[in-house]
Design a protein around this motif. Structure first.
Motif, PDB file in Angstrom:
ATOM      1  N   ARG A 128      68.106  49.108  -6.890  1.00 48.06           N
ATOM      2  CA  ARG A 128      66.792  49.531  -7.391  1.00 48.06           C
ATOM      3  C   ARG A 128      65.966  48.285  -7.727  1.00 48.06           C
ATOM      4  O   ARG A 128      66.150  47.667  -8.780  1.00 48.06           O
ATOM      5  CB  ARG A 128      66.958  50.414  -8.632  1.00 48.06           C
ATOM      6  N   LEU A 129      65.089  47.927  -6.826  1.00 45.02           N
ATOM      7  CA  LEU A 129      64.305  46.709  -6.985  1.00 45.02           C
ATOM      8  C   LEU A 129      63.043  46.976  -7.805  1.00 45.02           C
ATOM      9  O   LEU A 129      62.364  47.984  -7.603  1.00 45.02           O
ATOM     10  CB  LEU A 129      63.902  46.149  -5.621  1.00 45.02           C
ATOM     11  N   PRO A 130      62.697  46.058  -8.720  1.00 43.33           N
ATOM     12  CA  PRO A 130      61.435  46.161  -9.460  1.00 43.33           C
ATOM     13  C   PRO A 130      60.283  45.601  -8.615  1.00 43.33           C
ATOM     14  O   PRO A 130      60.397  45.465  -7.392  1.00 43.33           O
ATOM     15  CB  PRO A 130      61.706  45.306 -10.697  1.00 43.33           C
ATOM     16  N   ASN A 131      59.183  45.260  -9.266  1.00 39.68           N
ATOM     17  CA  ASN A 131      58.045  44.650  -8.572  1.00 39.68           C
ATOM     18  C   ASN A 131      58.422  43.257  -8.104  1.00 39.68           C
ATOM     19  O   ASN A 131      58.800  42.400  -8.918  1.00 39.68           O
ATOM     20  CB  ASN A 131      56.845  44.559  -9.521  1.00 39.68           C
ATOM     21  N   LEU A 132      58.299  43.014  -6.814  1.00 37.82           N
ATOM     22  CA  LEU A 132      58.642  41.712  -6.247  1.00 37.82           C
ATOM     23  C   LEU A 132      57.369  40.904  -5.996  1.00 37.82           C
ATOM     24  O   LEU A 132      56.336  41.455  -5.611  1.00 37.82           O
ATOM     25  CB  LEU A 132      59.404  41.880  -4.930  1.00 37.82           C
ATOM     26  N   TYR A 133      57.476  39.608  -6.194  1.00 36.96           N
ATOM     27  CA  TYR A 133      56.379  38.710  -5.852  1.00 36.96           C
ATOM     28  C   TYR A 133      56.963  37.488  -5.175  1.00 36.96           C
ATOM     29  O   TYR A 133      58.166  37.209  -5.282  1.00 36.96           O
ATOM     30  CB  TYR A 133      55.585  38.302  -7.099  1.00 36.96           C
ATOM     31  N   GLY A 134      56.122  36.737  -4.484  1.00 39.60           N
ATOM     32  CA  GLY A 134      56.608  35.522  -3.846  1.00 39.60           C
ATOM     33  C   GLY A 134      55.685  35.069  -2.735  1.00 39.60           C
ATOM     34  O   GLY A 134      54.655  35.699  -2.442  1.00 39.60           O
ATOM     35  N   GLU A 135      56.073  33.977  -2.113  1.00 42.63           N
ATOM     36  CA  GLU A 135      55.272  33.332  -1.084  1.00 42.63           C
ATOM     37  C   GLU A 135      55.000  34.258   0.102  1.00 42.63           C
ATOM     38  O   GLU A 135      55.887  34.964   0.571  1.00 42.63           O
ATOM     39  CB  GLU A 135      55.966  32.056  -0.588  1.00 42.63           C
ATOM     40  N   HIS A 136      53.760  34.237   0.555  1.00 42.80           N
ATOM     41  CA  HIS A 136      53.327  34.925   1.779  1.00 42.80           C
ATOM     42  C   HIS A 136      53.438  36.441   1.688  1.00 42.80           C
ATOM     43  O   HIS A 136      53.635  37.118   2.701  1.00 42.80           O
ATOM     44  CB  HIS A 136      54.081  34.390   3.001  1.00 42.80           C
ATOM     45  N   GLY A 137      53.282  36.979   0.478  1.00 40.99           N
ATOM     46  CA  GLY A 137      53.155  38.425   0.353  1.00 40.99           C
ATOM     47  C   GLY A 137      51.844  38.893   0.964  1.00 40.99           C
ATOM     48  O   GLY A 137      50.865  38.147   1.045  1.00 40.99           O
ATOM     49  N   ARG A 138      51.832  40.129   1.395  1.00 37.32           N
ATOM     50  CA  ARG A 138      50.652  40.694   2.050  1.00 37.32           C
ATOM     51  C   ARG A 138      49.706  41.257   0.997  1.00 37.32           C
ATOM     52  O   ARG A 138      50.068  42.176   0.266  1.00 37.32           O
ATOM     53  CB  ARG A 138      51.094  41.796   3.015  1.00 37.32           C
ATOM     54  N   PRO A 139      48.481  40.715   0.893  1.00 35.88           N
ATOM     55  CA  PRO A 139      47.532  41.200  -0.118  1.00 35.88           C
ATOM     56  C   PRO A 139      47.191  42.675   0.093  1.00 35.88           C
ATOM     57  O   PRO A 139      47.171  43.166   1.224  1.00 35.88           O
ATOM     58  CB  PRO A 139      46.301  40.320   0.091  1.00 35.88           C
ATOM     59  N   PHE A 140      46.952  43.369  -1.003  1.00 28.56           N
ATOM     60  CA  PHE A 140      46.577  44.775  -0.989  1.00 28.56           C
ATOM     61  C   PHE A 140      47.667  45.665  -0.385  1.00 28.56           C
ATOM     62  O   PHE A 140      47.391  46.788   0.034  1.00 28.56           O
ATOM     63  CB  PHE A 140      45.241  44.991  -0.242  1.00 28.56           C
ATOM     64  N   ALA A 176      68.829  37.156  -2.844  1.00 25.32           N
ATOM     65  CA  ALA A 176      70.164  36.703  -3.241  1.00 25.32           C
ATOM     66  C   ALA A 176      71.016  37.871  -3.708  1.00 25.32           C
ATOM     67  O   ALA A 176      72.224  37.943  -3.417  1.00 25.32           O
ATOM     68  CB  ALA A 176      70.050  35.647  -4.342  1.00 25.32           C
ATOM     69  N   HIS A 177      70.417  38.801  -4.434  1.00 20.29           N
ATOM     70  CA  HIS A 177      71.147  39.980  -4.899  1.00 20.29           C
ATOM     71  C   HIS A 177      71.598  40.833  -3.719  1.00 20.29           C
ATOM     72  O   HIS A 177      72.746  41.284  -3.660  1.00 20.29           O
ATOM     73  CB  HIS A 177      70.266  40.797  -5.836  1.00 20.29           C
ATOM     74  N   LEU A 178      70.705  41.068  -2.768  1.00 21.50           N
ATOM     75  CA  LEU A 178      71.026  41.892  -1.610  1.00 21.50           C
ATOM     76  C   LEU A 178      72.120  41.260  -0.751  1.00 21.50           C
ATOM     77  O   LEU A 178      72.956  41.968  -0.174  1.00 21.50           O
ATOM     78  CB  LEU A 178      69.774  42.114  -0.764  1.00 21.50           C
ATOM     79  N   LEU A 179      72.134  39.934  -0.664  1.00 21.11           N
ATOM     80  CA  LEU A 179      73.122  39.230   0.148  1.00 21.11           C
ATOM     81  C   LEU A 179      74.413  38.939  -0.615  1.00 21.11           C
ATOM     82  O   LEU A 179      75.403  38.514  -0.003  1.00 21.11           O
ATOM     83  CB  LEU A 179      72.539  37.902   0.642  1.00 21.11           C
ATOM     84  N   GLY A 180      74.411  39.152  -1.929  1.00 18.31           N
ATOM     85  CA  GLY A 180      75.570  38.762  -2.715  1.00 18.31           C
ATOM     86  C   GLY A 180      75.775  37.259  -2.704  1.00 18.31           C
ATOM     87  O   GLY A 180      76.902  36.763  -2.634  1.00 18.31           O
ATOM     88  N   ALA A 181      74.665  36.513  -2.782  1.00 23.87           N
ATOM     89  CA  ALA A 181      74.718  35.053  -2.676  1.00 23.87           C
ATOM     90  C   ALA A 181      75.390  34.453  -3.902  1.00 23.87           C
ATOM     91  O   ALA A 181      75.205  34.925  -5.027  1.00 23.87           O
ATOM     92  CB  ALA A 181      73.309  34.481  -2.535  1.00 23.87           C
ATOM     93  N   PRO A 182      76.187  33.391  -3.709  1.00 22.50           N
ATOM     94  CA  PRO A 182      76.813  32.728  -4.853  1.00 22.50           C
ATOM     95  C   PRO A 182      75.771  32.114  -5.766  1.00 22.50           C
ATOM     96  O   PRO A 182      74.705  31.688  -5.333  1.00 22.50           O
ATOM     97  CB  PRO A 182      77.674  31.640  -4.194  1.00 22.50           C
ATOM     98  N   ALA A 183      76.070  32.061  -7.044  1.00 23.93           N
ATOM     99  CA  ALA A 183      75.105  31.604  -8.053  1.00 23.93           C
ATOM    100  C   ALA A 183      75.162  30.097  -8.224  1.00 23.93           C
ATOM    101  O   ALA A 183      75.364  29.588  -9.326  1.00 23.93           O
ATOM    102  CB  ALA A 183      75.373  32.301  -9.384  1.00 23.93           C
ATOM    103  N   ASP A 184      74.989  29.354  -7.143  1.00 24.47           N
ATOM    104  CA  ASP A 184      75.016  27.889  -7.247  1.00 24.47           C
ATOM    105  C   ASP A 184      73.809  27.248  -6.595  1.00 24.47           C
ATOM    106  O   ASP A 184      73.818  26.077  -6.261  1.00 24.47           O
ATOM    107  CB  ASP A 184      76.309  27.333  -6.626  1.00 24.47           C
ATOM    108  N   GLY A 185      72.767  28.033  -6.376  1.00 24.58           N
ATOM    109  CA  GLY A 185      71.545  27.490  -5.791  1.00 24.58           C
ATOM    110  C   GLY A 185      70.381  27.612  -6.742  1.00 24.58           C
ATOM    111  O   GLY A 185      70.537  27.840  -7.944  1.00 24.58           O
ATOM    112  N   GLY A 186      69.172  27.517  -6.202  1.00 25.17           N
ATOM    113  CA  GLY A 186      67.977  27.652  -7.019  1.00 25.17           C
ATOM    114  C   GLY A 186      67.562  29.089  -7.223  1.00 25.17           C
ATOM    115  O   GLY A 186      66.504  29.355  -7.783  1.00 25.17           O
ATOM    116  N   TRP A 187      68.372  30.034  -6.767  1.00 23.96           N
ATOM    117  CA  TRP A 187      68.091  31.451  -6.910  1.00 23.96           C
ATOM    118  C   TRP A 187      68.939  32.032  -8.034  1.00 23.96           C
ATOM    119  O   TRP A 187      69.882  31.414  -8.508  1.00 23.96           O
ATOM    120  CB  TRP A 187      68.397  32.168  -5.595  1.00 23.96           C
ATOM    121  N   ASP A 188      68.630  33.252  -8.421  1.00 21.19           N
ATOM    122  CA  ASP A 188      69.397  33.932  -9.457  1.00 21.19           C
ATOM    123  C   ASP A 188      69.552  35.395  -9.046  1.00 21.19           C
ATOM    124  O   ASP A 188      68.608  36.187  -9.167  1.00 21.19           O
ATOM    125  CB  ASP A 188      68.694  33.830 -10.810  1.00 21.19           C
ATOM    126  N   ALA A 189      70.742  35.745  -8.551  1.00 23.84           N
ATOM    127  CA  ALA A 189      71.000  37.093  -8.043  1.00 23.84           C
ATOM    128  C   ALA A 189      70.984  38.150  -9.142  1.00 23.84           C
ATOM    129  O   ALA A 189      70.991  39.346  -8.845  1.00 23.84           O
ATOM    130  CB  ALA A 189      72.341  37.127  -7.306  1.00 23.84           C
TER     131      ALA A 189
END
Length: 375
Positions: A128-140, A176-189
């Protein structure tokens, strides 16, 4: 996890998933198109033998009936394809929404899609994803953050008609959450959220824009501030660059202001490069990095990860300017002159060898090149 199939891979969340997979050193995913979803046999061939399916395709905006039916229909199509697989993927990860089941056409459609996939005979991970934001999102379309950023980048001001609280999660954390990425990068799953009102969001982004139009860096005290600023910068690139630098001259010579930061940490360094030398050939997920040539001539070339078009800037120490590297764009700088090149670099963080936020990839080998002249 060696083989991942992704529906909606060309969308906002899908592109960020693909970028993170590059950063993790994973093979490129199998991209499942809308045409594949419409053909159960073709879809089964795409999915067969995959270790995991990320179902990201969906309908966010439009006619209410189409939004409700579209999300359920896509899930049903995926379920039909899974049923025809000789070796179906054991796990399907569904990019659901916190709005699922809230009585709106979108929420009810997302909830029905989850039920359809749960009955498909696979291990369903319902996120259940909340409001997402980030680079190159589509306006409107993708988020209010993308809409506000585009308005500000185009010189307008956002208008807030209804203020409400938002929980904003950066899209790389969701990937990162969807991929189950390890918590050793600049992301936070764990997907830590930034909670603020719509009016406060508009004011914060407008503050970034006002400072950045002068070529200055706004305060970046935490990871959400950095990521919101990077999101704004993505809507400025490439047309707002290079940024001119303030120059002051007197009988002694000239002084050029390269970095004026309004807060947060940072690191400045310089390099010399012999003719023909190339530096870079990598991308960053979060780091803000500024290039300024102070002596010699160079070409700065950039390419958005997963795309072909190359943007090029001709820069020279005779007319110093800065180009700030957008996140998730591969970049390099080449000494194209006959003399030594001297370049000043600035980043918003002190380099950490354990978390360098630097991922190797080459700019070249693309089909299209676009030249952008220095102003």
């Amino acid at each position: 996890m060696t083989r991942v199939a992704v529906t909606g891979g060309a969308g906002f969340l899908g592109w960020h998933v693909r970028v993170l997979m590059r950063a993790l050193g994973l093979p490129d995913p199998v991209l499942v198109s809308r045409a594949d979803l419409a053909d159960p046999d073709a879809l089964a061939a795409r999915l067969d033998g995959a270790d995991r399916v990320l179902h990201l395709a969906g309908v966010n905006r439009g006619d209410p009936a189409e939004v409700a039916d579209g999300n359920a229909r896509l899930a049903a199509a995926l379920a039909r394809g899974l049923a025809r697989c000789a070796a179906p993927p054991p796990t399907v990860v569904y990019a659901n929404s916190v709005q699922a089941g809230n009585g709106t056409p979108y929420g009810d459609g997302k909830a029905l899609a989850a039920t359809t996939l749960a009955d498909a005979g696979v291990d369903l991970v319902d996120v259940r994803l909340p409001n997402l934001y980030g680079e190159h999102g589509r306006p409107f379309y993708n988020s209010v953050v993308a809409t506000f950023c585009r308005l500000l980048a185009d010189g307008s001001r956002p208008e807030v008609h209804e203020d409400r609280e938002l929980d904003l999660v950066h899209v790389t954390d969701a990937a990162a959450h969807l991929l189950g990425a390890p918590a050793d990068g600049g992301w936070d799953a764990r997907m830590p959220a930034l909670r603020l009102g719509v009016r406060e969001l508009a004011g914060r982004l407008a503050g970034y824009a006002d400072v950045y139009r002068r070529g200055e860096l706004p305060p970046l005290p935490d990871r959400h501030a950095v990521r919101l600023f990077n999101t704004y910068r993505s809507h400025c690139f490439p047309h707002h660059y290079p940024l001119p630098l303030p120059r002051h001259a007197d009988p002694r010579g000239e002084l050029t202001e390269v970095v004026k930061s309004h807060g947060g940490q940072g690191q400045t360094f310089c390099s010399s490069s012999h003719p023909g030398v190339v530096r870079g050939e990598h991308f960053h997920l979060a780091k803000v990095e500024r290039f300024a040539v102070v002596r010699g001539s160079a070409e700065i070339a950039l390419r958005r990860v997963g795309h072909d078009e190359v943007v090029r800037f001709a820069v020279s120490g005779d007319r110093p300017v800065v180009v700030d590297m957008p996140t998730m764009w591969v970049h390099k700088i080449t000494n194209v002159g006959a003399d030594e090149l001297l370049t000043l670099f600035w980043t918003n963080e002190v380099f950490d060898p354990a978390r360098p936020d630097t991922y190797r990839e080459t700019v070249e080998a693309e089909r299209v090149a676009t030249a952008v002249a220095a102003r």
